[in-house]
Design a protein around this motif. Sequence first.
Motif, PDB file in Angstrom:
ATOM      1  N   LEU A  32       0.822  -1.344  -0.147  1.00 53.08           N
ATOM      2  CA  LEU A  32      -0.009   0.045  -0.108  1.00 53.08           C
ATOM      3  C   LEU A  32       0.998   1.245  -0.035  1.00 53.08           C
ATOM      4  O   LEU A  32       0.472   2.319  -0.779  1.00 53.08           O
ATOM      5  N   ALA A  33       2.086   1.233   0.665  1.00 47.66           N
ATOM      6  CA  ALA A  33       2.989   2.481   0.672  1.00 47.66           C
ATOM      7  C   ALA A  33       3.610   2.482  -0.575  1.00 47.66           C
ATOM      8  O   ALA A  33       3.668   3.523  -1.181  1.00 47.66           O
ATOM      9  N   LEU A  34       3.760   1.540  -1.500  1.00 44.24           N
ATOM     10  CA  LEU A  34       4.461   1.524  -2.650  1.00 44.24           C
ATOM     11  C   LEU A  34       3.372   2.157  -3.418  1.00 44.24           C
ATOM     12  O   LEU A  34       3.747   2.870  -4.658  1.00 44.24           O
ATOM     13  N   LEU A  35       2.164   1.744  -3.477  1.00 46.06           N
ATOM     14  CA  LEU A  35       1.124   2.359  -4.373  1.00 46.06           C
ATOM     15  C   LEU A  35       0.812   3.775  -4.019  1.00 46.06           C
ATOM     16  O   LEU A  35       0.716   4.795  -4.843  1.00 46.06           O
ATOM     17  N   TRP A  41      -0.368  13.289  -4.076  1.00 46.08           N
ATOM     18  CA  TRP A  41      -0.714  13.488  -2.909  1.00 46.08           C
ATOM     19  C   TRP A  41      -0.837  12.127  -1.812  1.00 46.08           C
ATOM     20  O   TRP A  41      -0.637  12.430  -0.699  1.00 46.08           O
ATOM     21  N   GLY A  42      -0.396  11.150  -2.399  1.00 45.75           N
ATOM     22  CA  GLY A  42      -0.398  10.082  -1.624  1.00 45.75           C
ATOM     23  C   GLY A  42       1.029  10.067  -0.976  1.00 45.75           C
ATOM     24  O   GLY A  42       1.089   9.046   0.158  1.00 45.75           O
ATOM     25  N   ILE A  43       1.992  10.569  -1.442  1.00 46.19           N
ATOM     26  CA  ILE A  43       3.308  10.430  -0.892  1.00 46.19           C
ATOM     27  C   ILE A  43       3.475  10.768   0.649  1.00 46.19           C
ATOM     28  O   ILE A  43       4.219  10.154   1.432  1.00 46.19           O
ATOM     29  N   VAL A  44       2.601  11.874   0.815  1.00 49.17           N
ATOM     30  CA  VAL A  44       2.379  12.067   2.468  1.00 49.17           C
ATOM     31  C   VAL A  44       2.012  11.167   3.055  1.00 49.17           C
ATOM     32  O   VAL A  44       2.658  10.739   4.295  1.00 49.17           O
ATOM     33  N   PHE A  45       1.202  10.307   2.873  1.00 51.78           N
ATOM     34  CA  PHE A  45       0.659   9.181   3.580  1.00 51.78           C
ATOM     35  C   PHE A  45       1.484   7.944   3.423  1.00 51.78           C
ATOM     36  O   PHE A  45       1.508   6.992   4.188  1.00 51.78           O
ATOM     37  N   GLY A  50       4.289   3.310   5.422  1.00 53.37           N
ATOM     38  CA  GLY A  50       5.684   2.548   5.400  1.00 53.37           C
ATOM     39  C   GLY A  50       6.304   2.238   6.588  1.00 53.37           C
ATOM     40  O   GLY A  50       6.822   1.154   6.724  1.00 53.37           O
ATOM     41  N   ALA A  51       6.375   3.172   7.465  1.00 49.82           N
ATOM     42  CA  ALA A  51       6.611   2.954   8.975  1.00 49.82           C
ATOM     43  C   ALA A  51       5.938   1.943   9.759  1.00 49.82           C
ATOM     44  O   ALA A  51       6.616   0.967  10.325  1.00 49.82           O
ATOM     45  N   GLY A  91      12.998  10.746   0.857  1.00 49.65           N
ATOM     46  CA  GLY A  91      13.766  11.474   0.161  1.00 49.65           C
ATOM     47  C   GLY A  91      13.179  12.240  -1.002  1.00 49.65           C
ATOM     48  O   GLY A  91      13.432  13.422  -1.298  1.00 49.65           O
ATOM     49  N   PHE A  92      11.998  11.758  -1.755  1.00 50.12           N
ATOM     50  CA  PHE A  92      11.208  12.155  -2.597  1.00 50.12           C
ATOM     51  C   PHE A  92      10.559  13.513  -1.925  1.00 50.12           C
ATOM     52  O   PHE A  92      10.318  14.629  -2.687  1.00 50.12           O
TER      53      PHE A  92
END
Length: 105
Positions: A32-35, A41-45, A50-51, A91-92
């Motif tokens: 799900l984190a990869l998706l 806007w999903g990069i924030v979540f 991922g953690a 990083g992104f």
Amino acid sequence: MATREMFPPYQRPAAAPDRDGAGTAALVLSLLALLLTCLIWGIVFAVPVGAAAVLYGVVGVDRARRGEASNGGMALAGLTLGAVVTAAAVGFLAWLINGLGNAYL
């Protein structure tokens, strides 16, 4: 008169079920984190998801090493993928924030 045994010799008590939930959760959360990393806007979540995948992966690998779970490979895959995706998302995000900050100065 015959005495009755609690467990006949051919029956044994059932073994405790495996505790595979943490390993499965680690793999699902890392995917799900990869998706989420693929969405703007999903990069924030993706970072907290991922953690969480890393934490569940650590618990799953620990349970597999103790013999309480049978999906140690799945837990290790979730742990590894979760760590890679979290590092990439952080990083992104740093690159994106730095890039946007420099664009408007």
